[in-house]
Design a protein around this motif. Structure first.
Motif, PDB file in Angstrom:
ATOM      1  N   THR A 126       7.867  -8.896   2.260  1.00 60.89           N
ATOM      2  CA  THR A 126       7.023  -8.281   3.295  1.00 60.89           C
ATOM      3  C   THR A 126       7.829  -7.952   4.533  1.00 60.89           C
ATOM      4  OG1 THR A 126       5.075  -9.477   2.502  1.00 60.89           O
ATOM      5  CG2 THR A 126       4.997  -8.620   4.752  1.00 60.89           C
TER       6      THR A 126
ATOM      7  N   VAL B  79      10.240  -5.045   3.872  1.00 65.29           N
ATOM      8  CA  VAL B  79       9.502  -3.779   3.887  1.00 65.29           C
ATOM      9  C   VAL B  79       9.266  -3.324   5.323  1.00 65.29           C
ATOM     10  CG1 VAL B  79       7.242  -2.756   3.415  1.00 65.29           C
ATOM     11  CG2 VAL B  79       8.421  -4.056   1.633  1.00 65.29           C
TER      12      VAL B  79
ATOM     13  N   HIS C   9       7.002  -0.608  -4.495  1.00 66.53           N
ATOM     14  CA  HIS C   9       5.534  -0.571  -4.541  1.00 66.53           C
ATOM     15  C   HIS C   9       4.949  -0.826  -3.151  1.00 66.53           C
ATOM     16  CE1 HIS C   9       1.483  -1.122  -6.188  1.00 66.53           C
ATOM     17  NE2 HIS C   9       1.395  -2.208  -5.439  1.00 66.53           N
ATOM     18  N   SER C  10       5.502  -1.794  -2.446  1.00 69.20           N
ATOM     19  CA  SER C  10       4.999  -2.110  -1.106  1.00 69.20           C
ATOM     20  C   SER C  10       5.342  -1.020  -0.096  1.00 69.20           C
ATOM     21  CB  SER C  10       5.571  -3.452  -0.633  1.00 69.20           C
ATOM     22  OG  SER C  10       5.117  -4.513  -1.440  1.00 69.20           O
TER      23      SER C  10
END
Length: 751
Positions: free
Chosen positions: A207, A210, A321-322
């Protein structure tokens, strides 16, 4: 254009393909398509050969992947198009169990569909785990330390499996049965996000990574075979910052996108290109970019193509994907250095480049770049052979002594022969730095140790100053130097299963010639004893030697001096790109022949023409001028410049009339596109004219110049139309990455 010419396709399929109905499936598919040939199980996997019209054979290849039996899993599928040999029916042959069994190490395999489903399934115990793998996918060559391929001989040996993973590992009915890297979040490798100083950043690592990329920061990601540098490919400021920090001015960056659909948003994709993108090898595929692709301009400046790949590991799948955006994914290094494989090393070597580091604690045994592939003339062409392909073997027609080949100076690979198999290392790179040389030395020791082989001959380049050649002196066994361009041709012969006699066309930038000059525009008549130099491009001088390689305008000046001599200095209209003091120095260099190397190189001729027409005066990376000359081609222009063939073998191909015509076209305002087309067409005419003189029916095309798609495809088409049989590379690079294979094949021919 339909391809109705009869071709033979050879496919070696490795994976879970025996005992699952694969051979009957191949039989049904081949007979449905009315193809002849055979299928057989072997110690390598499933061997297939089919013959028929080219279009039908390619349809078979595409359907082989898409329609395979439900329980069949393909780990690797290497294909080659070869000469037809006249099969009359299709049959299932008896299994081939004869011959010495040589341990085959599979390459690293892209994440399978089952593992992808698990990491995105909230109910699965591997949900979100970035090191998920099974028997059908995951790391292989990048983690193995020794044979046999057991967990204790890999970099996973320090991770003790938990109860659940251990049960999977020992269950013959589980797809993780004997999956050596098997692990989960409880017992396997773990991720951490570090700042630029190597301090751990708290919170969820993916996270936070990203968020860093979305904020325009440069992420160093420890991947399968080394570090990658990742930035938002839609953020021009971030891409420019990466170029500045990495010292990579204009060379195109590779892209990674989350899915095939995302790739289609950026590029035009044919069926064969789609097959490559989705293959277990998961290479970077060169694709024609769409004009409306919403990406930063600095991703691939002045280039009509994008290099695109899909996620190849669970970590990449989770990250992409994120993010939901395409990213630049380039090698984690400074230009000309090998990629970093250790997080401690990365913190030091990537200091000042990366803002954050996404690392893990699974050691990487050997560095592994991303492979690069394109479709050329309806076939796969590997341009850089590494992850997904190395170290799969190329088979020789007969067993040979154990030969260790040390390759070339640029785009280095090393290779080892064991029986009939030649194992070619992953791409090592240019031996320009201490780090690159150390990686080369490690790889030269790695292959014999891994395959428990003692080299009996060391094959190397004839150039006495190549670091790879000098390394040959470290061995106590006989050394066999192989002329650079003969090695190019021998490499292409090996993978096309050819024997002499034939005519080889070896065109590249630089190679040490048998006469001590720099060759590179060569036609070699190959016979059972070796080769004769049948023809070559007219030589000219490179003022400043290596400096001319980086400045096409210098190559242009050397070309013009070869034509006009001292009269050149009065032709001010041809000298506009130089300052007076600079021109004075270059004049002395050329007139006194000091540091002005003679060359017959086709690559330098490309540079010279690009410099002459003002397309590129200075290059920031190897081959840039030639690439831009190719990109400028106007495909509607069918005419060409003129040339002359002079003398008896070795025939001199005199380009003087072409250069004079280029100058005339410039003065009359002809477009760059037309000039480039006429130049390329002239080079194809040269190949046809020399082939007709040589009276050899088989023509082998090799060397870095045949990465040029327009040149190669037009030459192949014209050779075929004139009754010749053309051969080019498929599984091995036409550039110096294929030299090590050629050194072994040439040495075995002469033993």
């Amino acid at each position: 254009m339909r391809n109705l010419r009869r071709e033979r396709l050879k496919v070696v399929v490795r994976g879970a393909v025996q005992g699952v109905g694969f051979r009957p499936f191949v039989y049904r598919l081949a007979t449905e398509l009315q193809l002849e040939g055979w299928v057989s199980n072997s110690i390598q996997g499933v061997l297939i050969e089919v013959e028929g019209a080219g279009d039908i054979v390619r349809r078979f290849l595409l359907r082989l992947d898409k329609e395979r039996p439900p329980r069949a899993l393909i780990h690797s599928s290497e294909s080659s198009f070869l000469d037809p040999i006249g099969y009359r029916q299709f049959e299932i042959r008896e299994s081939e169990e004869h011959g010495e069994k040589t341990a085959l190490i599979l390459p690293d395999i892209a994440t399978c569909d089952d593992c992808v489903r698990e990491i995105f399934d909230p109910t699965d115990r591997r949900f979100g785990y970035p090191f998920t793998n099974c028997t059908n996918c995951g790391p292989r060559f990048s983690i193995i330390e020794a044979l046999p391929y057991d967990r204790d001989n890999t970099s996973m040996k320090t991770f003790a499996m938990c109860t659940d993973c251990d049960r999977e590992y020992h269950d013959p009915l589980d797809r993780r049965f004997h999956a050596q890297p098997n692990a989960c979040s409880r017992c396997g490798p773990q991720l951490e996000l570090w700042d630029a100083a190597g301090e751990r950043i708290g919170g969820d690592s993916i996270t936070n990574a990203v968020e860093a990329v979305r904020a325009g920061e440069i992420l160093a990601l420890k991947g399968l075979g080394g570090f990658q540098l990742i930035v938002d490919a839609t953020n021009e400021t971030a891409v420019v910052r990466l170029r500045e920090r990495k010292h990579r001015e204009e060379k195109p960056f590779a892209l990674m996108v989350s899915s095939l659909a995302a790739a289609k948003d950026l590029s035009e994709i044919t069926d064969l290109e789609e097959r490559l993108l989705l293959s277990p090898e998961s290479p970077i595929v060169l694709l024609v970019r769409k004009e409306n692709a919403a990406l930063a301009a600095s991703v691939a400046p002045n280039n009509p193509n994008f290099g695109v790949m899909l996620p190849c590991t669970p970590l990449h799948h989770l990250l992409l994907h994120s993010l939901g955006i395409p990213v630049v994914a380039t090698s984690g290094n400074l230009s000309d250095e090998p990629i970093c494989i250790d997080e401690g090393e990365a913190i030091k070597r990537l200091h000042g480049i990366a803002d954050v580091f996404l690392v893990h604690d699974r050691p990487i045994v050997r560095h592994m770049d991303d492979s690069i592939v394109r479709i050329m003339a309806g076939r796969q062409l590997v341009l850089r052979r590494a992850r997904g392909y190395a170290p799969l073997p190329v088979q020789l027609p007969q067993a040979t002594k154990s030969i260790l080949a040390l390759g070339a100076h640029l785009k280095n690979t090393v290779a080892l022969s064991v029986g009939k198999n030649v194992f070619v290392s992953q791409h090592i790179g240019d031996l320009e730095t201490q780090q690159a040389h150390e990686a080369f030395v490690r790889s030269a020791a790695d292959l014999p140790r891994l395959y428990d082989a003692t080299p009996e001959i060391i094959a190397c380049d004839q150039h006495p100053d190549y670091l790879s050649t000098k390394h040959a002196a470290q061995f106590s066994v006989p050394t066999h130097p192989v002329q650079h361009h003969f090695a190019h041709i021998a490499s292409c012969m090996a993978e096309n299963e050819l024997t002499p006699p034939l005519l080889g066309v070896a065109w590249d930038g630089t190679g040490y010639g048998a006469d001590g000059t720099i060759w590179g525009g060569e036609f070699l008549e190959v016979n059972a004893r070796g080769f004769n130099r049948f023809a070559h491009l007219r030589q000219f001088r490179l003022p400043g030697g290596e400096a001319a390689v980086k400045e096409p305008r210098r190559s242009a000046l050397g070309l013009l001096y070869e034509i006009f001599g001292d009269e050149l200095w009065q032709k001010n209209e041809l000298l506009t790109g130089f300052a007076k003091n600079e021109l004075s120095l270059l004049r002395q260099i050329l007139e006194k022949k000091i540091n002005a190397t003679l060359t017959s190189s086709a690559g330098r001729l490309f540079d010279a023409v690009a410099g002459l027409i003002g397309l590129r005066s200075r290059s920031s990376f190897e081959g840039q001028a030639a690439m831009e000359l190719e990109f400028a081609v106007d495909p509607m222009t069918a005419v060409s410049y003129r040339f002359e063939l002079r003398g008896e073998p070795p025939i001199v191909i005199d380009w003087q009339r072409a250069v004079i015509e280029i100058i005339n076209d410039l003065q009359t305002g002809e477009s760059t596109g037309v000039i480039s087309s006429k130049f390329h067409n002239m080079l194809v005419d040269v190949i046809i004219a020399v082939a007709q003189k040589a009276r050899q029916s088989r023509i082998v095309l090799s060397g870095g110049c045949f990465q040029n798609r327009y040149l190669a495809e037009r030459a192949i088409e014209r050779l075929s139309a004139n009754g010749f049989r053309a051969y080019w590379h498929q599984r091995m690079p036409p550039n110096d990455g294929g030299i090590s294979l050629g050194q072994i094949f040439a040495t075995s021919m002469q033993e």
